[in-house]
Enzyme design. Sequence first.
Site, short mmCIF file in Angstrom:
data_model
loop_
_atom_site.label_atom_id
_atom_site.label_comp_id
_atom_site.label_asym_id
_atom_site.label_seq_id
_atom_site.Cartn_x
_atom_site.Cartn_y
_atom_site.Cartn_z
N GLY A 77 0.81 -1.22 0.00
CA GLY A 77 0.00 0.00 0.00
C GLY A 77 0.84 1.26 0.00
O GLY A 77 1.96 1.28 0.51
N ARG A 141 1.19 -5.77 -5.06
CA ARG A 141 1.19 -6.68 -3.91
C ARG A 141 1.62 -8.10 -4.28
O ARG A 141 1.33 -9.04 -3.55
CB ARG A 141 -0.19 -6.71 -3.26
CG ARG A 141 -0.56 -5.43 -2.53
CD ARG A 141 -1.70 -5.66 -1.57
NE ARG A 141 -2.09 -4.44 -0.90
CZ ARG A 141 -1.50 -3.95 0.19
NH1 ARG A 141 -0.48 -4.57 0.72
NH2 ARG A 141 -1.94 -2.83 0.73
N ASP A 172 5.33 -7.96 5.36
CA ASP A 172 5.40 -9.06 4.39
C ASP A 172 6.45 -8.80 3.31
O ASP A 172 7.15 -9.71 2.88
CB ASP A 172 4.03 -9.28 3.73
CG ASP A 172 3.05 -9.98 4.67
OD1 ASP A 172 3.50 -10.80 5.49
OD2 ASP A 172 1.84 -9.69 4.60
N LYS A 198 8.17 0.57 5.55
CA LYS A 198 7.06 1.42 5.08
C LYS A 198 5.74 0.84 5.52
O LYS A 198 5.56 -0.37 5.46
CB LYS A 198 7.10 1.45 3.54
CG LYS A 198 5.90 2.06 2.89
CD LYS A 198 5.21 1.15 1.87
CE LYS A 198 4.46 0.01 2.49
NZ LYS A 198 3.57 -0.72 1.59
N THR A 199 4.84 1.59 5.96
CA THR A 199 3.41 1.27 6.08
C THR A 199 2.73 2.31 6.96
O THR A 199 3.25 2.65 8.03
CB THR A 199 3.10 -0.14 6.62
OG1 THR A 199 1.67 -0.26 6.74
CG2 THR A 199 3.72 -0.47 7.96
N ILE A 200 1.60 2.79 6.48
CA ILE A 200 0.85 3.74 7.30
C ILE A 200 0.37 3.08 8.57
O ILE A 200 0.09 3.74 9.56
CB ILE A 200 -0.37 4.32 6.55
CG1 ILE A 200 -1.39 3.23 6.20
CG2 ILE A 200 0.05 5.11 5.33
CD1 ILE A 200 -2.78 3.75 5.93
N ASP A 201 0.26 1.74 8.56
CA ASP A 201 -0.35 1.01 9.68
C ASP A 201 0.43 1.15 10.99
O ASP A 201 -0.13 0.94 12.06
CB ASP A 201 -0.47 -0.48 9.35
CG ASP A 201 -1.31 -0.73 8.11
OD1 ASP A 201 -1.94 0.22 7.62
OD2 ASP A 201 -1.33 -1.88 7.62
N LYS A 238 -26.66 16.70 15.53
CA LYS A 238 -27.70 15.75 15.16
C LYS A 238 -27.19 14.40 14.63
O LYS A 238 -27.99 13.54 14.33
CB LYS A 238 -28.66 16.37 14.15
CG LYS A 238 -28.04 16.83 12.85
CD LYS A 238 -29.10 17.40 11.91
CE LYS A 238 -28.49 17.85 10.62
NZ LYS A 238 -29.41 18.41 9.68
N GLY A 247 -5.65 0.73 8.77
CA GLY A 247 -4.54 0.33 9.65
C GLY A 247 -4.38 -1.16 9.78
O GLY A 247 -3.59 -1.64 10.57
N GLY A 405 -5.31 9.13 3.20
CA GLY A 405 -4.11 9.52 3.96
C GLY A 405 -2.83 8.86 3.48
O GLY A 405 -1.79 9.01 4.11
P1 FBP Z 1 0.77 -2.06 3.59
O1 FBP Z 1 0.75 -2.96 4.78
O2 FBP Z 1 1.17 -2.72 2.34
O3 FBP Z 1 1.57 -0.81 3.85
O4 FBP Z 1 -0.72 -1.55 3.33
C1 FBP Z 1 -1.43 -0.90 4.30
C2 FBP Z 1 -2.88 -0.70 3.95
O5 FBP Z 1 -3.08 0.66 3.65
C3 FBP Z 1 -3.76 -1.18 5.08
O6 FBP Z 1 -3.94 -0.21 6.07
C4 FBP Z 1 -5.03 -1.55 4.35
O7 FBP Z 1 -5.74 -2.54 5.04
C5 FBP Z 1 -4.52 -2.08 3.05
O8 FBP Z 1 -3.29 -1.46 2.82
C6 FBP Z 1 -5.44 -1.83 1.89
O9 FBP Z 1 -4.94 -2.52 0.79
P2 FBP Z 1 -5.20 -2.10 -0.71
O10 FBP Z 1 -4.38 -0.89 -1.00
O11 FBP Z 1 -4.69 -3.28 -1.48
O12 FBP Z 1 -6.65 -1.86 -0.87
#
Ligand code: FBP
Length: 525
Positions: A77, A141, A172, A198-201, A238, A247, A405
């Site tokens: 991602g 991926r 991974d 790398k990963t936003i998670d 409301k 994440g 994001g």
């Molecule tokens: P990575 O672990 O490859 O950095 O991806 C993170 C992520 O943004 C997750 O937060 C999300 O669940 C997933 O990718 C969404 O995957 P895709 O971009 O294939 O829809």
Amino acid sequence: MTPLQKKRLSYIPKKPTILADLNAITFAEKGATEAIGDKGEIQKRFPQTYGRPLIKMTHGKGGASKPLKVGVVLSGGQAAGGHNVITGLFDALKKIHPESHLFGFLGGPSGIVDGKYRDLSEDELANYRNQGGFDLIGSGRTKIESEEQFAKSLEVAKALELNGLVVIGGDDSNTNAALLAEYFIDKGCKTRVIGVPKTIDGDLQNEHVAISFGFDTACKTYSEMIGNIARDALSAKKYTHFIKLMGRSASHIALECALQTQPNYVLIGEEVEAKNQTLQAIAQDLIDVIERRGKEGKNYGVILIPEGLIEFIPEMKTLIQELNMLLAQEGGSIEGLSAPSKKTFDYLPKEIQDQLLLDRDPHGNVQVSHIQTEMLLSHVVKAELKKRNFQGKFNAIHHFFGYEGRSCFPSNFDATYCYSLGIVSALLIREGFTGYMSCVTNLREPVEAWGVIGIPITSLMNMEVRKGKEKPVIQKALVDLKGQAFKRFARDRDKWKLQDHYQFPGPIQFEGDPSYTDQIPKILS
Ligand code: FBP
């Protein structure tokens, strides 16, 4: 280009002092390492690269300044700052020797297997400095796992005479980097493989990697939007906003955004698991808050839900595990579900059932970002409120903040962090290391004081079941319920439930007072 795009092109990321002179840098060994779990099995699978030492960058005479040929791939991602890893890598390679080459593999790891690449030039990179996205070379991926894929990657590495390959990815993808490193040594290939976290998670963290890149920008972007929603809720009075945050499994993003915005209710998947809370129990607790707010005339609210929540709810976790196993089998179907899981499955709304059966990602994981947990929760809450004869008003609005994001302009923190990670990767290759992850340390300190280490990737691994088989993988870091960040949140959250303590962080700022341009994630501070 927009004016801001142009302006960001000229931003020059600061560098840690240790990286000032690339010719005066070397790495000192810090002692052998071992895997975090299943040591014997990991060693068996990585006979060449297992147990290598942690290394720390120090001043000293670096390797010879000869031209290097390096490949780079973006994997998984998007995460803000990816282009800066590439520009940092490129600039460092050119500094090491002006005749060095950087080849960008196109569309993710499949670009390595199929030999699809571009020789990147300064002119091309000039348009991507400090810009968001991964569009310079794209991402993907594909998991390199079959013997054929490994053999084809080897051929490409040999044909390009690569000294190094930099894999920019999550847990991974870094596991894949370690597998490639091992394979290349085994086949007598000189290509060194380096991973970049790398990963936003934010789930690729450990005692050395404080946070993966992209997390800061993603959380700041979501927090801006959550603050805007909170102000809207406070104005209109409301709607109850159910906001699911991306994440994957871990709830780091939800925790960080909670600390930044102070919403009324935040679920943390890891806590749900620790308390063994069922879906019903979660809903009851939330309904208590909605009811109490209703009595005070507050028929509005802001609720944060981590996208991985569903995997932490005990009965849902068992169901997902069973589905993962069943669907990984040839012609797999839900027929083999256990009786309790069948009952859980039948209780779910049809949309959620369908989403649970969607295709797995190439690593065999359920695609949690495609499951509308925010809907599931509001659905259960609505039904329970009815049973309780709730007198207030309950109007749910659903949001999912995820993709918004991942590809924005990197914050100053991510732009700077990534540029350094790129330089470090070039240096690890020059110094002959393979199967290592680039790591920049001391991120809580001013940039000048940041340090650099290299971590053997095998030291982060254990064995886990993926697609129904035992595989070596980097262990995902979950929210530590004993950690300072969670404790701060747990201390304050009750205040946020009834009184409104919303914070409005506003958009990411690039220029001005460092108190708002250079803030690091709150979970680090
Ligand atoms: P990575 O672990 O490859 O950095 O991806 C993170 C992520 O943004 C997750 O937060 C999300 O669940 C997933 O990718 C969404 O995957 P895709 O971009 O294939 O829809």
